[in-house]
Design an enzyme around this catalytic site. Structure first.
Site, mmCIF file in Angstrom:
data_model
loop_
_atom_site.group_PDB
_atom_site.id
_atom_site.type_symbol
_atom_site.label_atom_id
_atom_site.label_comp_id
_atom_site.label_asym_id
_atom_site.label_seq_id
_atom_site.Cartn_x
_atom_site.Cartn_y
_atom_site.Cartn_z
ATOM 1 N N HIS A 21 -21.344 59.243 56.010
ATOM 2 C CA HIS A 21 -20.373 58.157 56.204
ATOM 3 C C HIS A 21 -19.511 58.100 54.959
ATOM 4 O O HIS A 21 -20.012 57.873 53.854
ATOM 5 C CB HIS A 21 -21.060 56.816 56.429
ATOM 6 C CG HIS A 21 -20.080 55.704 56.683
ATOM 7 N ND1 HIS A 21 -19.655 55.357 57.951
ATOM 8 C CD2 HIS A 21 -19.412 54.894 55.830
ATOM 9 C CE1 HIS A 21 -18.778 54.383 57.869
ATOM 10 N NE2 HIS A 21 -18.616 54.076 56.582
ATOM 11 N N CYS A 22 -18.214 58.302 55.134
ATOM 12 C CA CYS A 22 -17.315 58.381 53.974
ATOM 13 C C CYS A 22 -16.589 57.056 53.771
ATOM 14 O O CYS A 22 -15.764 56.670 54.607
ATOM 15 C CB CYS A 22 -16.306 59.505 54.173
ATOM 16 S SG CYS A 22 -15.199 59.692 52.751
#
Length: 571
Positions: free
Chosen positions: A405-406
Site C-alpha cells: 500500500h503506497c
C-alpha cells in the site's frame, strides 16, 4: 474420548448400544464430537447413533459440543449426517450463537453460508453479533458478521441492549470501533433508558466515552460548536490533512525568502507556523493521517516545484533554458507523470470481488474440503484468496498480486496498477532531475558563487542566501530524489531479478511456494530477467515478444513444472 477406534468397534460389535449414555447423560457420539474423532462419528452413526441426541449438563447435541470446541471439520461432518444447527441447548443457544461466543469465525461463516439467519435470536433474545460483541475481544467474528450485512441496531429481548451496549458493557474497544464504523446508533436506549454513552460513563472508561461522544458529534448531536462540527466532519478533516503540507511548504520557503535581515523575526514566524501545525494536527488529524499526509506532502511538493518552474524558470531570459531541449521535454515528461500518477492513484489495483451468493458458495466448498483457513480465506472479504493476493489493512480489501500500500499515491499497488506505478516512479525521478538542473542553472546565472575558491560549505551559504526559496525547492528535490531512486531500483530488482512482489519478499517464509535460504529466495514466478520484464510490462514490440498475461484475480493454485525446475502452470 481417546479415539481408540478398534477397541470401540470391538465393544460395539460385542453388543454395546451406541445410544446408551453414561452416568452424566453423555453418549458416545458426544465424546467423539467434542474430541474431533471423525472416523468414530461415522461408525457410530452407521450403527444407529442419534445425530441430534441431547445430553450433558447443558443438554446439548454433539453438534453443539463440536461448535464450542471449534472443530469445523466435525461440524461439517455432523451436518452432512443431518445434524440441525438451529436446535437450542440448555442455555437457549443455537450453534451460530455458540460459535460467535467462542470466537470460532470459520464456523460462524459456515453456518451462515448454510442458511442460518445472521440475525437469529436465542432464547434470551441475543443475536450472534451481540454475543461476539460481548464475549470476543478481537475483530473477528464481529467483522465477518458485519460483512454479512447483520442488523447492527437490533436490541435483545429482555434488556433491549444493542450490540454496541454489550460491547461497552464488556469494555470491548476493538469491537466498539467496528460497530461505530458500521453505523451503530449511539443514541439507542435499553429498557432502563441508558445509551451506550451512559454505560461508558458509568464505567469511567475515558477511551469509550471520547469515541462515543465523537460519534454523536459526527451525526450532528449535542449541538456542538462550529469548531467541533468541523472536527466531526470527516471530509473536512481529510481536506485539512491534504492541505496542511501545501501551507507548510509554502510558508517555510516564503518566510526564508522575506527581505528581512533579522533572523529573530523569521524565527518567531517559524514558531508561529509550528503553533498552527500543532493546532491543526491536534484538532483535525485522525488515524487516516498515515495515508492522507504522505499523499498531501507529495502533491504539495510537486505543486510548488511546478510553480517554481513556470514562474521562475519559464520566463527567465537570463537563465537561458532552451525550450526545445529543456522546457519541451519537461512538459512531455510531466504529461506522462500526471497520467501514470492518476492511474496509480485512481485505477483498480486488482480488487477481488464476489457476490454474496458466490461468497457463501466459496465458504461451503472450502469448509467441506477442509480448506477454510486464513491462509487461503479472507474472513473480511469472505472470498477465497488467489495466489499472490493479500488483504490490505489500510484499504480493507483483498488485492490480487499485492505489492504494497503506497501512501504517496494513496492506493494499493497490485496487478491492476503496478505497471502504472513503475511509470509514475520513473517519470517522477526524471521530473526531479529536471528540477535540480533548473535550480543549479538559476544559481549559476543569478548568484555570485565561488565554489572552487571557497569550498562546499561557503558555496551552500552563498546559494541559500542568494535565493532561499530556490534553495528550499532544491532541498525538497534532493529528499524526493533519494526515496524515489531507491524505491525504483528496489522495484526493478524485485521484478526483473527475483520475479516477486514487495509483500512476497518481506513475507516469503509465510508462503509455501517459496524456497527461502539465508541468502536467497527461490520463486516459482521467476523466469529469468528478460522474460520477467517482458511479462510484467506486457512488452510486444510489434509482435517480437509474446508476454504471458495472467489474470491474478482468478489464479488459486500453482502446479510446479518438475522437469524444468523453473516453469510453472497456474490453475
Amino acid at each position: 474420548r481417546y479415539g481408540i477406534f478398534e477397541r470401540c468397534r470391538e465393544l460395539v460389535e460385542a453388543g454395546y448400544d451406541v445410544r446408551q449414555p453414561d452416568k452424566e447423560n453423555v453418549t458416545l457420539l458426544h465424546w467423539a464430537a467434542i474430541n474431533n474423532r471423525i472416523d468414530l462419528v461415522k461408525y457410530y452413526i452407521s450403527k444407529g447413533a442419534i445425530v441430534d441426541q441431547l445430553g450433558g449438563d447443558l443438554n446439548s447435541t454433539p453438534l453443539h459440543w463440536a461448535t464450542r470446541q471449534g472443530h469445523l471439520s466435525m461440524v461439517v461432518q455432523l451436518m452432512k449426517f443431518g445434524a440441525d444447527p438451529s436446535l437450542i441447548d440448555g442455555e437457549g443457544c443455537s450453534c451460530v450463537h455458540l460459535a460467535a461466543q467462542f470466537g470460532h469465525t470459520s464456523i460462524v461463516a459456515y453456518l451462515i453460508a448454510k442458511s442460518q439467519d445472521v440475525d437469529m435470536m436465542d432464547q434470551n433474545g441475543m443475536t450472534p453479533l451481540m454475543w461476539a460483541s460481548y464475549r470476543t475481544h478481537s475483530v473477528d467474528p464481529t467483522r465477518l458478521l458485519l460483512t454479512f450485512n447483520v442488523s447492527v441496531n437490533l436490541g435483545d429481548k429482555y434488556h433491549k441492549n444493542t450490540a454496541l451496549h454489550w460491547a461497552v458493557l464488556a469494555g470491548n474497544t476493538t469491537v466498539i470501533s467496528l460497530l461505530l464504523d458500521a453505523g451503530a446508533n449511539v443514541d439507542s436506549q435499553n429498557i432502563k433508558g441508558e445509551t451506550p454513552l451512559d454505560l461508558a460513563k458509568q464505567r469511567k472508561n475515558v477511551w469509550m466515552v471520547n469515541h462515543l461522544q465523537e460519534a454523536r458529534q459526527a451525526k450532528g448531536y449535542d449541538s456542538p460548536s462550529f469548531l467541533k462540527r468541523l472536527k466531526a466532519d470527516k471530509e473536512f478533516r481529510q481536506k485539512v490533512m491534504l492541505g496542511t503540507p501545501f501551507l507548510v511548504i509554502w510558508l517555510v520557503g516564503f518566510i526564508a525568502d522575506l527581505n528581512i535581515d533579522s533572523w529573530l523575526i523569521k524565527g518567531l514566524l517559524y514558531v508561529g507556523v509550528w503553533v498552527v501545525v500543532q493546532f491543526l494536527s491536534k484538532s483535525f488529524f485522525d488515524h487516516s493521517m498515515h495515508s492522507a499526509l504522505p499523499l498531501g506532502i507529495y502533491l504539495a511538493t510537486k505543486f510548488w516545484m511546478y510553480m517554481t518552474w513556470f514562474f521562475w524558470f519559464w520566463n527567465d531570459q537570463e537563465t537561458h533554458l532552451s525550450f526545445v531541449f529543456v522546457h519541451l521535454p519537461f512538459l512531455i515528461n510531466s504529461v506522462a507523470l500526471f497520467y501514470n500518477f492518476g492511474k496509480s492513484w485512481k485505477s483498480d489495483p486488482g480488487i477481488i470481488k464476489a457476490t454474496e451468493e458466490q461468497k457463501k458458495k466459496t465458504i461451503v466448498e472450502l469448509a467441506e474440503t477442509g480448506s477454510l483457513d486464513l491462509s487461503i480465506f479472507c474472513s473480511t472479504c469472505l472470498i477465497r484468496k488467489p495466489v499472490r493476493s493479500k488483504h490490505c489493512a489500510v484499504c480493507n480489501r483483498c488485492i490480487a498480486k499485492f505489492d504494497h500500500h503506497c501512501p504517496w499515491v494513496g492506493n494499493c499497488v497490485g496487478s491492476g496498477n503496478h505497471r502504472y506505478f513503475m511509470g509514475y516512479l520513473f517519470f517522477l525521478l526524471c521530473m526531479i532531475i529536471w528540477m535540480i538542473y533548473g535550480c543549479i542553472s538559476y544559481w549559476r546565472i543569478h548568484c555570485e558563487t565561488s565554489y572552487v575558491k571557497d569550498g562546499f560549505w561557503t558555496y551552500i551559504t552563498q546559494i541559500a542566501t542568494c535565493s532561499p526559496w530556490m534553495f528550499w525547492m532544491f532541498l525538497n528535490s534532493i529528499f524526493h530524489f533519494m526515496w524515489v531512486a531507491v524505491l525504483l531500483m528496489c522495484q526493478m530488482y524485485q521484478i526483473a531479478c527475483l520475479g516477486i512482489t514487495t509483500n512476497e519478499r518481506m513475507n516469503a517464509r509465510r508462503y509455501k511456494h517459496f524456497k527461502v535460504t539465508t541468502t536467497s529466495i527461490e520463486s516459482p514466478f521467476n523466469h529469468g530477467c528478460v522474460r520477467n520484464i517482458i511479462d510484467f510490462f506486457e512488452l510486444r514490440c510489434c509482435g517480437l515478444f509474446r508476454p504471458v498475461i495472467v489474470d491474478w484475480t482468478r489464479q488459486y493454485t500453482i502446479d510446479y513444472d518438475q522437469t524444468s525446475g523453473s516453469g510453472y502452470q497456474l490453475v
